[in-house]
Design a protein around this motif. Sequence first.
Motif, short mmCIF file in Angstrom:
data_model
loop_
_atom_site.label_atom_id
_atom_site.label_comp_id
_atom_site.label_asym_id
_atom_site.label_seq_id
_atom_site.Cartn_x
_atom_site.Cartn_y
_atom_site.Cartn_z
N ASP A 257 0.81 -1.22 0.00
CA ASP A 257 0.00 0.00 0.00
C ASP A 257 0.84 1.26 0.00
OD1 ASP A 257 -2.30 -1.51 0.05
OD2 ASP A 257 -2.45 -1.51 2.26
N ASP A 258 2.10 1.17 0.44
CA ASP A 258 2.94 2.36 0.56
C ASP A 258 3.75 2.66 -0.70
OD1 ASP A 258 4.68 0.29 0.63
OD2 ASP A 258 5.62 0.80 2.54
N GLY A 259 3.45 1.99 -1.78
CA GLY A 259 4.14 2.26 -3.03
C GLY A 259 5.18 1.22 -3.38
N GLY A 260 5.55 0.37 -2.43
CA GLY A 260 6.46 -0.73 -2.73
C GLY A 260 7.93 -0.36 -2.63
N SER A 261 8.78 -1.37 -2.65
CA SER A 261 10.23 -1.21 -2.54
C SER A 261 10.85 -0.91 -3.88
CB SER A 261 10.86 -2.48 -1.94
OG SER A 261 10.28 -2.80 -0.69
N THR A 262 12.01 -0.27 -3.85
CA THR A 262 12.73 0.00 -5.09
C THR A 262 13.63 -1.18 -5.43
OG1 THR A 262 14.64 1.00 -3.97
CG2 THR A 262 12.76 2.45 -4.48
N LEU A 263 14.12 -1.19 -6.66
CA LEU A 263 15.03 -2.26 -7.09
C LEU A 263 16.29 -2.27 -6.23
CD1 LEU A 263 14.76 -1.92 -10.98
CD2 LEU A 263 13.75 -3.71 -9.55
N HIS A 264 16.81 -1.11 -5.89
CA HIS A 264 18.04 -1.02 -5.10
C HIS A 264 17.82 -1.51 -3.67
CE1 HIS A 264 20.47 0.99 -8.14
NE2 HIS A 264 19.39 1.73 -8.44
N GLU A 265 16.65 -1.24 -3.09
CA GLU A 265 16.36 -1.71 -1.74
C GLU A 265 16.34 -3.24 -1.71
OE1 GLU A 265 13.65 2.05 -0.10
OE2 GLU A 265 12.70 0.28 -0.98
N LEU A 266 15.73 -3.84 -2.71
CA LEU A 266 15.68 -5.31 -2.77
C LEU A 266 17.05 -5.89 -3.11
CD1 LEU A 266 12.25 -5.70 -4.59
CD2 LEU A 266 12.78 -6.36 -2.24
N ASP A 268 19.89 -4.70 -2.08
CA ASP A 268 20.63 -4.74 -0.81
C ASP A 268 20.13 -5.88 0.08
OD1 ASP A 268 22.04 -2.52 -1.59
OD2 ASP A 268 20.74 -1.09 -0.55
N GLU A 269 18.81 -6.14 0.03
CA GLU A 269 18.24 -7.21 0.87
C GLU A 269 18.75 -8.58 0.45
OE1 GLU A 269 13.85 -9.23 1.73
OE2 GLU A 269 13.96 -7.11 1.17
N PHE A 270 18.88 -8.82 -0.86
CA PHE A 270 19.28 -10.15 -1.34
C PHE A 270 20.78 -10.21 -1.70
CE2 PHE A 270 14.67 -10.26 -2.15
CZ PHE A 270 14.35 -11.47 -1.56
N GLY A 271 21.46 -9.10 -1.61
CA GLY A 271 22.89 -9.10 -1.89
C GLY A 271 23.22 -9.30 -3.34
N VAL A 272 22.40 -8.81 -4.24
CA VAL A 272 22.65 -8.91 -5.68
C VAL A 272 22.51 -7.51 -6.28
CG1 VAL A 272 21.87 -11.31 -5.85
CG2 VAL A 272 20.23 -9.43 -6.16
N SER A 273 22.72 -7.40 -7.59
CA SER A 273 22.60 -6.09 -8.25
C SER A 273 21.12 -5.75 -8.52
CB SER A 273 23.37 -6.11 -9.57
OG SER A 273 22.76 -7.01 -10.49
N ALA A 274 20.88 -4.48 -8.72
CA ALA A 274 19.53 -4.02 -9.05
C ALA A 274 19.06 -4.62 -10.38
CB ALA A 274 19.49 -2.49 -9.10
N GLU A 275 19.98 -4.78 -11.33
CA GLU A 275 19.64 -5.37 -12.62
C GLU A 275 19.19 -6.81 -12.45
OE1 GLU A 275 19.00 -6.17 -16.60
OE2 GLU A 275 19.10 -4.29 -15.47
N ARG A 276 19.80 -7.53 -11.51
CA ARG A 276 19.41 -8.92 -11.26
C ARG A 276 18.01 -8.97 -10.68
NH1 ARG A 276 18.62 -13.64 -12.96
NH2 ARG A 276 18.62 -15.29 -11.36
N ILE A 277 17.68 -8.05 -9.78
CA ILE A 277 16.32 -7.99 -9.21
C ILE A 277 15.31 -7.72 -10.33
CG2 ILE A 277 14.79 -6.69 -7.68
CD1 ILE A 277 16.73 -8.50 -6.21
N ARG A 278 15.67 -6.81 -11.27
CA ARG A 278 14.76 -6.53 -12.39
C ARG A 278 14.52 -7.76 -13.24
NH1 ARG A 278 14.39 -5.90 -17.38
NH2 ARG A 278 16.58 -6.49 -17.69
N GLN A 279 15.56 -8.54 -13.48
CA GLN A 279 15.42 -9.77 -14.28
C GLN A 279 14.52 -10.78 -13.58
OE1 GLN A 279 19.47 -11.03 -14.83
NE2 GLN A 279 19.92 -9.46 -16.41
N ILE A 280 14.71 -10.95 -12.27
CA ILE A 280 13.88 -11.89 -11.50
C ILE A 280 12.42 -11.42 -11.52
CG2 ILE A 280 13.43 -12.83 -9.21
CD1 ILE A 280 16.44 -12.61 -8.66
N GLU A 281 12.21 -10.13 -11.36
CA GLU A 281 10.85 -9.57 -11.37
C GLU A 281 10.18 -9.80 -12.72
OE1 GLU A 281 8.89 -5.23 -10.39
OE2 GLU A 281 10.63 -5.31 -11.70
N SER A 282 10.90 -9.55 -13.81
CA SER A 282 10.35 -9.73 -15.16
C SER A 282 9.97 -11.18 -15.40
CB SER A 282 11.38 -9.26 -16.19
OG SER A 282 10.89 -9.46 -17.51
N ALA A 283 10.83 -12.12 -14.99
CA ALA A 283 10.55 -13.54 -15.19
C ALA A 283 9.36 -13.97 -14.35
CB ALA A 283 11.79 -14.36 -14.84
#
Length: 294
Positions: A257-266, A268-283
Amino acid sequence: MKQANSSLTVSSNALALAIANPGSLGTIDAYISAVNRLPVLTAEQETSLGRRLRDNDDLGAARELVLSHLRLVVSVARQYLGYGLPHADLIQEGNVGLMKAVKRFDPERGVRLVSFAVHWIKAEIHEYIVKNWRLVKVATTKAQRKLFFNLRSMRPDGKTLDSEKVDEIARELNVRREDVSEMEVRMSGRELSLESQDDDEDTYAPIAYLSDEGRQEPTRVLERKAREQLQGDGLNGALDKLDARSRRIIQARWLQDDGGSTLHELADEFGVSAERIRQIESAALKKMRGTLAA
């Protein structure tokens, strides 16, 4: 309102006021009787008055030209009584057209004012009829106006036009046959009040049968139910098909409800790059779409 008697005599001043309101003389019959007693101008008088108006802006000359042609307006307005509008209103609108014609009259063209003014008179009456014949304007384009004022006389028997007659009228008036058919439907229909004119609560008016912005229309109902299912059980089922990390990313990015987390926040949480989070999200989103469409 006083009734005018048969011996009524009307001054030109009274008639000048009557231009704005034919009913001011008591009755429409009194007005017509009065204007028919006004003298008709000769060609020489008309030319002289026209020059005085053109050269000197002589309002007295304009007034005489208008008053001498009021009978013409009465005659033209009588031709449109079949549209169910008040005769006095038709005359009033025609008088406006007459005054416009007088203002534009050129006495050097060799054309009598009566021939020039009739077109202006009809134009004002036509505009009034189109605007007031129905609550919903029945004619807007040039072709529709032409059909509106000619179609009735071209089908005197009042019967529905067959295909051959539609083609004939379209050719004669130089309009599309679709325009002829559409105007026939418009003129044959009648207005119907949406609201009930009866105080009886048991009386149903057409508005009672209209859906609330289409919300109860069957197709809309089915679509709404399907959408609710996708957003509920369908969405939960699609999330269950994801691995824990993908589900966490989708929930953090799209279901907060608060707008969600950014790619960079996630990232940092998973210890990977923001681009990797975008790829996982897209898949994950692609997989969810496939699950929801199945």
